[in-house]
Every structure is written in C-alpha cells, then in structure tokens.
Design a protein around this motif. Structure first.
Motif, PDB file in Angstrom:
ATOM      1  N   TRP A  44      14.572  20.562 -49.843  1.00 13.60           N
ATOM      2  CA  TRP A  44      13.436  19.645 -49.869  1.00 13.60           C
ATOM      3  C   TRP A  44      13.662  18.445 -48.957  1.00 13.60           C
ATOM      4  CZ3 TRP A  44      12.262  14.621 -51.397  1.00 13.60           C
ATOM      5  CH2 TRP A  44      10.905  14.339 -51.615  1.00 13.60           C
ATOM      6  N   TYR A  45      14.890  17.924 -48.936  1.00 16.12           N
ATOM      7  CA  TYR A  45      15.198  16.756 -48.121  1.00 16.12           C
ATOM      8  C   TYR A  45      15.068  17.072 -46.626  1.00 16.12           C
ATOM      9  CZ  TYR A  45      17.108  15.404 -52.613  1.00 16.12           C
ATOM     10  OH  TYR A  45      17.252  15.142 -53.949  1.00 16.12           O
ATOM     11  N   LYS A  48      11.397  17.410 -45.740  1.00 16.17           N
ATOM     12  CA  LYS A  48      10.786  16.085 -45.591  1.00 16.17           C
ATOM     13  C   LYS A  48      11.127  15.497 -44.224  1.00 16.17           C
ATOM     14  CE  LYS A  48      10.431  11.682 -47.994  1.00 16.17           C
ATOM     15  NZ  LYS A  48      10.850  10.871 -49.106  1.00 16.17           N
ATOM     16  N   TRP A  87       7.746  24.268 -50.299  1.00 16.75           N
ATOM     17  CA  TRP A  87       7.876  22.869 -50.699  1.00 16.75           C
ATOM     18  C   TRP A  87       6.585  22.102 -50.458  1.00 16.75           C
ATOM     19  CZ3 TRP A  87      11.529  22.240 -53.826  1.00 16.75           C
ATOM     20  CH2 TRP A  87      12.837  22.655 -53.604  1.00 16.75           C
ATOM     21  N   ASN A  91       7.783  14.786 -56.266  1.00 15.07           N
ATOM     22  CA  ASN A  91       9.126  14.867 -56.843  1.00 15.07           C
ATOM     23  C   ASN A  91       9.264  13.882 -58.000  1.00 15.07           C
ATOM     24  OD1 ASN A  91      10.784  12.276 -56.016  1.00 15.07           O
ATOM     25  ND2 ASN A  91       9.479  12.789 -54.264  1.00 15.07           N
ATOM     26  N   ILE A  93      12.586  12.698 -58.520  1.00 10.44           N
ATOM     27  CA  ILE A  93      13.994  12.464 -58.214  1.00 10.44           C
ATOM     28  C   ILE A  93      14.482  11.152 -58.830  1.00 10.44           C
ATOM     29  CG2 ILE A  93      15.653  12.015 -56.340  1.00 10.44           C
ATOM     30  CD1 ILE A  93      13.883  13.911 -54.603  1.00 10.44           C
ATOM     31  N   ASP A 126      13.679  18.893 -59.602  1.00  5.94           N
ATOM     32  CA  ASP A 126      13.060  17.596 -59.367  1.00  5.94           C
ATOM     33  C   ASP A 126      12.064  17.576 -58.212  1.00  5.94           C
ATOM     34  OD1 ASP A 126      14.384  16.146 -61.401  1.00  5.94           O
ATOM     35  OD2 ASP A 126      16.172  15.947 -60.146  1.00  5.94           O
ATOM     36  N   CYS A 127      11.848  18.691 -57.535  1.00  6.76           N
ATOM     37  CA  CYS A 127      10.959  18.704 -56.367  1.00  6.76           C
ATOM     38  C   CYS A 127       9.851  19.736 -56.556  1.00  6.76           C
ATOM     39  CB  CYS A 127      11.757  19.009 -55.108  1.00  6.76           C
ATOM     40  SG  CYS A 127      12.911  17.665 -54.690  1.00  6.76           S
ATOM     41  N   ASP A 140       8.229  22.909 -60.586  1.00  9.98           N
ATOM     42  CA  ASP A 140       9.323  22.015 -60.230  1.00  9.98           C
ATOM     43  C   ASP A 140      10.530  22.906 -59.935  1.00  9.98           C
ATOM     44  OD1 ASP A 140       9.535  22.709 -62.961  1.00  9.98           O
ATOM     45  OD2 ASP A 140      10.573  20.857 -63.467  1.00  9.98           O
ATOM     46  N   CYS A 143      15.831  20.676 -55.815  1.00  9.40           N
ATOM     47  CA  CYS A 143      15.608  20.174 -54.453  1.00  9.40           C
ATOM     48  C   CYS A 143      16.580  20.739 -53.423  1.00  9.40           C
ATOM     49  CB  CYS A 143      15.716  18.649 -54.429  1.00  9.40           C
ATOM     50  SG  CYS A 143      14.586  17.816 -55.556  1.00  9.40           S
TER      51      CYS A 143
END
Length: 181
Positions: A44-45, A48, A87, A91, A93, A126-127, A140, A143
């Motif tokens: 996910w990071y 993004k 995705w 989130n 997070i 969490d994502c 969910d 991540c």
C-alpha cells in the motif's frame, strides 16, 4: 549556445513535462477525474508513492457509479480475470477503527462499499482494497501485502497554455503569438 534555443528548451521542460505528469498516457477519464491502474503488485505504501509520482492519489470511490467505473476498468486491464485485489486510498493506520478517506457503515451522506462483516482487522489489516473475490466490495487488508492499485487525479477543464517566444527571443503572451504580428 543560442539564448533563444535555451529558452525554447526551458519552456518545453516547464510546460510539457508537468502536463504529461498530471495525466498519464494510460489514464482513463471519468467525470472530473482520471484513473490509472498500477499493474505491478506493490504494498500500500509503495502504491501511494507511485500515485504521488504521477501527481495522483490512491483512488477512493465516492459514488456507486464511480465504484462501478473503477471496478470495470480494473477488470478490463486484466481481461476480466485479475489475480488479486486492488489498493484504494483509505486506511486506519494511525488509529484502529478510525478510517481515513473511507466512511464506515452507517455514516450519513457518505458512499461506502464495505463487504459484509468488513472492515474486521483480520491479521492487522489497516489498508483498504477492492476485493476481487467479492466483486469489488471493500475489504481491509494488511498494508504490507502486494496487490495492484488504482490512482486518481483531478482533471481540470481549464485550457492550458504555455508561454511562447517571439522572433526576438522575448516571451510573448498567447494572444500576441499569431502570425499576423
């Protein structure tokens, strides 16, 4: 190097490059947004970050029609058979259960598309993602898992222009750049 030549190069870099970055060549316009699918599996990071590199954000559907459009776009990208989820930008997070950018069931005047019994925080999820096994319903998901992603950027209807140089090498405004002057 000729000063005029240098100005033309700088104008090209300053005008063309930002325009290309705001609307990737594989973007698909829907309403006031353009979407593109990240076709490599990433966490996910990273998803993004990839979106941000194109001056976009991970998409979050705000209406059923936008949800349907994104889901159909995703299916088309993989010939109706994606191997994993997608995705989206929501989130929790920072605080478990406090979803950022995705409403929870029952919030007034907010579109949500959570699958039944979701979000449930299974395995520290969490994502947000569009769940392939539930035809695009939201889930969910941890991540750090690697899946595809969808990015969204706002498309402006405002015409864009670049400054031009005249024969003397000075900048001219668009209305003065015709061949009649």
């Amino acid at each position: 190097m000729n000063l005029l030549y240098l100005r033309v190069i700088l104008l090209g870099v300053c005008c063309v490059r930002p325009l290309a970055a705001t609307h990737p060549s594989d973007g698909h316009r829907y309403g006031e947004s353009s979407y593109f699918i990240v076709k490599e599996k990433v966490d996910w990071y990273r998803a993004k970050y990839i979106c941000a590199e194109s001056r976009a954000n991970l998409a979050v559907p705000k209406t059923q029609s936008e949800q349907d459009y994104i889901w159909e776009l995703f299916l088309k990208e993989f010939d109706q058979n994606p191997s994993t989820d997608l995705w989206i930008g929501c989130n929790d997070i920072e605080e478990e259960g406090n979803w950022q950018h995705c409403p929870l069931k029952g919030e007034t005047n907010a579109f949500e598309n959570w699958a039944e019994e979701e979000p449930n925080n299974d395995y520290g999820a969490d994502c947000g993602s569009l769940w392939v096994d539930r035809n695009g319903k939201w889930d969910d998901y941890p991540c750090n898992e690697e899946i595809y992603a969808v990015c969204e950027t706002t498309v402006s209807n405002t015409p864009k222009f670049c400054l031009q140089t005249g024969k003397d090498g000075r900048l001219v405004s668009p209305e003065h750049s015709s061949t009649h002057h």
